[in-house]
Design an enzyme around this catalytic site. Structure first.
Site, PDB file in Angstrom:
ATOM      1  N   HIS A   8       0.812  -1.230   0.000  1.00  0.00           N
ATOM      2  CA  HIS A   8       0.000   0.000   0.000  1.00  0.00           C
ATOM      3  C   HIS A   8       0.841   1.274   0.000  1.00  0.00           C
ATOM      4  CE1 HIS A   8      -2.609  -3.155   1.650  1.00  0.00           C
ATOM      5  NE2 HIS A   8      -3.519  -2.577   0.892  1.00  0.00           N
ATOM      6  N   GLU A  84       2.673  -0.984   7.679  1.00  0.00           N
ATOM      7  CA  GLU A  84       3.729  -1.049   6.657  1.00  0.00           C
ATOM      8  C   GLU A  84       4.910  -0.124   6.989  1.00  0.00           C
ATOM      9  OE1 GLU A  84       0.774  -2.673   3.123  1.00  0.00           O
ATOM     10  OE2 GLU A  84       1.840  -0.805   2.754  1.00  0.00           O
TER      11      GLU A  84
END
Ligand SMILES: O=P(O)(O)O[C@H]1O[C@H](CO)[C@@H](O)[C@H]1O
Ligand SMILES: O=c1cc[nH]c(=O)[nH]1
Length: 256
Positions: A8, A84
């Site tokens: 992402h 992330e």
């Protein structure tokens, strides 16, 4: 942890170079992440613009490497980005957000520094039980307060209500929804009496993730609405408020 490209955020640990940053400044709005990088950082490098999650690598004026990244709006989006960012090695996160004040003495243009959050966020229950505390890192939070004091920026330290919706969850009635469910009627006044300072939509999730994943997080939000007076965002004072939050976070980041 490895050098794979994160799906992402759109970059990998290897993209962060030989001396990777420990700190990320995390904005809900990609334009704010861009503004911070272009206005306050040096040697800026665009890492990715995937899905509107703009991320920039740069240096603070004192040479410290730092990320300016985008969380998107709300807990689910923030949870993906933060997961992330931690995978690429980020250890300290300062959220730079906007919020609505629910105390009459906190005006538009000032900033709220969160020491903890009432976390009314469904996605956060995927991280930890509802009773799990949503607390900011004390050291990062004190760094924000000291920065605001040094810069003489009007600031308030306290508890934030982090909720999932901008309209219903923050008891807005000027919207497409003609019906506010009974459990939300009067919630703002109740929170005001519980000494909660402001409404926003990400800090609670961020703080719970910090506790569980073992990184440090705090939040500073620009006050852009005064909910004891109106439901509206006061556009004429929005930039001033956001600049105050950014200046405070940049000064704190340089000192941590
Ligand atoms: O300005 P940001 O950082 O997006 O923060 C606030 O603004 C959005 C709602 O307008 C929500 O994300 C809320 O938390
Ligand atoms: O009132 C407000 C203003 C900004 N962001 C929010 O979540 N609420």
């Amino acid at each position: 942890m490895n050098n794979k490209m994160l799906y992402h955020i759109g970059f990998s640990k290897a993209d962060l170079g030989e001396f990777p940053p420990e700190i990320a400044l995390l904005s809900g709005d990609p334009q704010r992440a861009n503004f911070i990088a272009q206005t306050h950082l040096q040697n800026v490098q665009l890492l990715s613009e995937n899905r509107g999650l703009h991320s920039y690598l740069g240096d603070l004026p004192n040479g410290k490497k730092i990320l300016s990244a985008t969380s998107g709006m709300g807990a689910p989006s923030l949870s993906i980005v933060v997961n992330e960012l931690v995978q690429v090695g980020i250890q300290k996160i300062i959220r730079i957000g906007t919020c609505g004040s629910i105390q009459p003495y906190i005006s538009v243009g000032s900033i709220v520094i969160s020491k903890g959050a009432l976390c009314r966020q469904g996605a956060a229950n995927d991280i930890a039980p509802v009773e799990y505390p949503a607390t900011a890192d004390p050291f990062l939070t004190v760094a924000l307060v000291k920065a605001a004091q040094e810069l003489k920026i009007e600031h308030y330290l306290g508890i934030t209500a982090s909720v999932d919706t901008f309209y219903e969850g923050q008891e807005r009635t000027d919207s497409a929804n003609p019906y506010l469910i009974r459990s939300l009627n009067g919630i703002t006044e109740e929170y005001r009496r519980l000494n909660i300072l402001n409404y926003e939509m990400e800090a609670g999730m961020l703080f719970k993730m910090a506790g569980v994943y073992n990184f440090a997080a705090t939040a500073v939000c620009a006050v852009v609405a005064q909910r004891t007076m109106s439901e509206d965002v006061i556009l004429s004072k929005k930039d001033l408020a956001i600049n105050n939050a950014i200046l405070t976070a940049i000064c704190a980041a340089a000192n941590i």
